[in-house]
Design a protein around this motif. Structure first.
Motif, PDB file in Angstrom:
ATOM      1  N   GLN A  78      35.981  -4.737  51.793  1.00 58.47           N
ATOM      2  CA  GLN A  78      36.532  -4.158  50.705  1.00 58.47           C
ATOM      3  C   GLN A  78      37.141  -2.623  50.932  1.00 58.47           C
ATOM      4  OE1 GLN A  78      33.132  -4.436  47.809  1.00 58.47           O
ATOM      5  NE2 GLN A  78      33.410  -6.540  47.854  1.00 58.47           N
ATOM      6  N   ILE A  79      38.020  -2.434  51.782  1.00 60.98           N
ATOM      7  CA  ILE A  79      38.939  -1.519  51.711  1.00 60.98           C
ATOM      8  C   ILE A  79      40.384  -1.762  51.686  1.00 60.98           C
ATOM      9  CG2 ILE A  79      37.519  -0.655  53.908  1.00 60.98           C
ATOM     10  CD1 ILE A  79      39.492  -1.488  55.640  1.00 60.98           C
ATOM     11  N   THR A  80      40.894  -0.572  51.212  1.00 66.68           N
ATOM     12  CA  THR A  80      42.256  -1.115  50.857  1.00 66.68           C
ATOM     13  C   THR A  80      43.408  -1.041  51.796  1.00 66.68           C
ATOM     14  OG1 THR A  80      43.073   1.385  51.045  1.00 66.68           O
ATOM     15  CG2 THR A  80      42.007   0.812  48.815  1.00 66.68           C
ATOM     16  N   GLY A  81      44.479  -1.793  51.734  1.00 70.71           N
ATOM     17  CA  GLY A  81      45.410  -2.014  52.680  1.00 70.71           C
ATOM     18  C   GLY A  81      45.972  -0.846  53.394  1.00 70.71           C
ATOM     19  N   LEU A  82      46.070   0.221  52.688  1.00 70.99           N
ATOM     20  CA  LEU A  82      46.516   1.519  53.167  1.00 70.99           C
ATOM     21  C   LEU A  82      45.368   1.823  54.198  1.00 70.99           C
ATOM     22  CD1 LEU A  82      48.468   3.897  53.589  1.00 70.99           C
ATOM     23  CD2 LEU A  82      47.167   4.853  51.617  1.00 70.99           C
ATOM     24  N   GLU A  83      43.954   1.760  53.880  1.00 69.45           N
ATOM     25  CA  GLU A  83      42.925   2.175  54.754  1.00 69.45           C
ATOM     26  C   GLU A  83      43.163   1.281  55.918  1.00 69.45           C
ATOM     27  OE1 GLU A  83      39.402   4.049  52.110  1.00 69.45           O
ATOM     28  OE2 GLU A  83      39.810   1.846  51.938  1.00 69.45           O
ATOM     29  N   GLN A  84      43.258   0.035  55.700  1.00 69.07           N
ATOM     30  CA  GLN A  84      43.356  -0.680  56.861  1.00 69.07           C
ATOM     31  C   GLN A  84      44.281  -0.531  57.969  1.00 69.07           C
ATOM     32  OE1 GLN A  84      44.069  -4.733  55.159  1.00 69.07           O
ATOM     33  NE2 GLN A  84      41.892  -5.016  54.439  1.00 69.07           N
ATOM     34  N   GLN A  85      45.627  -0.041  57.382  1.00 66.89           N
ATOM     35  CA  GLN A  85      46.751   0.203  58.187  1.00 66.89           C
ATOM     36  C   GLN A  85      46.398   1.415  58.988  1.00 66.89           C
ATOM     37  OE1 GLN A  85      50.104   0.280  55.659  1.00 66.89           O
ATOM     38  NE2 GLN A  85      50.013  -1.810  55.316  1.00 66.89           N
ATOM     39  N   ILE A  86      45.853   2.492  58.402  1.00 67.99           N
ATOM     40  CA  ILE A  86      45.574   3.734  58.936  1.00 67.99           C
ATOM     41  C   ILE A  86      44.521   3.289  60.014  1.00 67.99           C
ATOM     42  CG2 ILE A  86      44.638   5.815  58.436  1.00 67.99           C
ATOM     43  CD1 ILE A  86      45.982   5.903  55.799  1.00 67.99           C
ATOM     44  N   LEU A  87      43.478   2.748  59.855  1.00 68.39           N
ATOM     45  CA  LEU A  87      42.291   2.385  60.688  1.00 68.39           C
ATOM     46  C   LEU A  87      43.065   1.867  61.939  1.00 68.39           C
ATOM     47  CD1 LEU A  87      39.609   1.626  58.369  1.00 68.39           C
ATOM     48  CD2 LEU A  87      39.536   3.335  60.255  1.00 68.39           C
ATOM     49  N   GLU A  88      43.773   0.749  61.779  1.00 70.23           N
ATOM     50  CA  GLU A  88      44.308   0.063  62.820  1.00 70.23           C
ATOM     51  C   GLU A  88      45.137   0.757  63.697  1.00 70.23           C
ATOM     52  OE1 GLU A  88      46.294  -4.256  63.913  1.00 70.23           O
ATOM     53  OE2 GLU A  88      46.228  -3.626  61.814  1.00 70.23           O
ATOM     54  N   LEU A  89      46.208   1.758  62.942  1.00 70.17           N
ATOM     55  CA  LEU A  89      47.076   2.438  63.818  1.00 70.17           C
ATOM     56  C   LEU A  89      46.396   3.565  64.610  1.00 70.17           C
ATOM     57  CD1 LEU A  89      50.064   3.203  64.529  1.00 70.17           C
ATOM     58  CD2 LEU A  89      50.150   4.315  62.449  1.00 70.17           C
ATOM     59  N   GLY A  90      45.405   4.223  63.856  1.00 68.39           N
ATOM     60  CA  GLY A  90      44.774   5.119  64.683  1.00 68.39           C
ATOM     61  C   GLY A  90      44.015   4.878  65.827  1.00 68.39           C
ATOM     62  N   LEU A  91      43.371   3.551  65.491  1.00 68.10           N
ATOM     63  CA  LEU A  91      42.373   3.168  66.588  1.00 68.10           C
ATOM     64  C   LEU A  91      43.182   2.784  67.918  1.00 68.10           C
ATOM     65  CD1 LEU A  91      39.488   2.558  67.183  1.00 68.10           C
ATOM     66  CD2 LEU A  91      39.625   0.234  66.173  1.00 68.10           C
ATOM     67  N   ARG A  92      44.453   2.156  67.682  1.00 69.07           N
ATOM     68  CA  ARG A  92      45.368   1.547  68.728  1.00 69.07           C
ATOM     69  C   ARG A  92      45.526   2.704  69.323  1.00 69.07           C
ATOM     70  NH1 ARG A  92      45.345  -3.705  68.870  1.00 69.07           N
ATOM     71  NH2 ARG A  92      45.549  -5.023  67.153  1.00 69.07           N
ATOM     72  N   ARG A  93      45.977   3.981  68.571  1.00 68.65           N
ATOM     73  CA  ARG A  93      46.578   5.050  69.642  1.00 68.65           C
ATOM     74  C   ARG A  93      45.288   5.759  70.171  1.00 68.65           C
ATOM     75  NH1 ARG A  93      50.529   7.969  65.104  1.00 68.65           N
ATOM     76  NH2 ARG A  93      52.273   6.357  65.210  1.00 68.65           N
ATOM     77  N   ALA A  94      44.196   5.904  69.624  1.00 66.16           N
ATOM     78  CA  ALA A  94      43.044   6.375  70.294  1.00 66.16           C
ATOM     79  C   ALA A  94      42.847   5.787  71.496  1.00 66.16           C
ATOM     80  CB  ALA A  94      42.110   6.519  69.207  1.00 66.16           C
ATOM     81  N   LEU A  95      42.855   4.311  71.687  1.00 63.83           N
ATOM     82  CA  LEU A  95      42.472   3.546  72.714  1.00 63.83           C
ATOM     83  C   LEU A  95      43.601   3.307  73.690  1.00 63.83           C
ATOM     84  CD1 LEU A  95      39.886   1.280  70.891  1.00 63.83           C
ATOM     85  CD2 LEU A  95      39.524   3.099  72.385  1.00 63.83           C
ATOM     86  N   HIS A  96      45.053   3.844  73.439  1.00 60.60           N
ATOM     87  CA  HIS A  96      46.140   3.723  73.941  1.00 60.60           C
ATOM     88  C   HIS A  96      46.649   2.331  74.351  1.00 60.60           C
ATOM     89  CE1 HIS A  96      44.435   7.719  75.083  1.00 60.60           C
ATOM     90  NE2 HIS A  96      45.532   8.052  75.305  1.00 60.60           N
ATOM     91  N   GLN A  97      46.489   1.600  73.005  1.00 62.09           N
ATOM     92  CA  GLN A  97      46.971   0.187  73.251  1.00 62.09           C
ATOM     93  C   GLN A  97      48.295  -0.080  72.144  1.00 62.09           C
ATOM     94  OE1 GLN A  97      43.888  -2.657  72.181  1.00 62.09           O
ATOM     95  NE2 GLN A  97      42.369  -1.797  73.686  1.00 62.09           N
TER      96      GLN A  97
END
Length: 97
Positions: A78-97
């Motif tokens: 139950q998170i918003t679409g914007l939260e999903q996008q931010i989490l996914e983008l940030g996590l991918r950047r943090a893990l260099h993927q």
């Protein structure tokens, strides 16, 4: 930290937690590991132990991390679409993927 997700030996580089969840439900990226904390328990994966994929659904709003030879790991519901996008983008950047 009270439930042992992060130890004194860890150097946390990034923390991903949605608004209102606090760090009880969070993803910690350390120098050596990815730590997934949900419902007061933590699972730790070395950076060489997984190929990260993130499944998102807009209806229910959840993020699932998938690891080879392990069951999918649901972190957020139950998170918003914007939260999903931010989490996914940030996590991918943090893990260099």
């Amino acid at each position: 930290r009270g439930f042992g997700a992060v130890t004194d030996a860890d150097t946390v580089l990034y923390v991903f937690a949605t608004n209102g969840h606090g760090v009880r439900d969070a993803i910690f990226v350390t120098r050596a590991d990815l730590i997934v904390a949900t419902a007061g328990r933590a699972r730790r994966f070395g950076h060489d132990e997984y190929n990260l994929t993130i499944a998102r659904t807009n209806k229910r709003g959840l993020i699932v991390l998938r690891f080879p030879d392990a069951p999918p790991d649901t972190v957020y519901h139950q998170i918003t679409g914007l939260e999903q996008q931010i989490l996914e983008l940030g996590l991918r950047r943090a893990l260099h993927q």
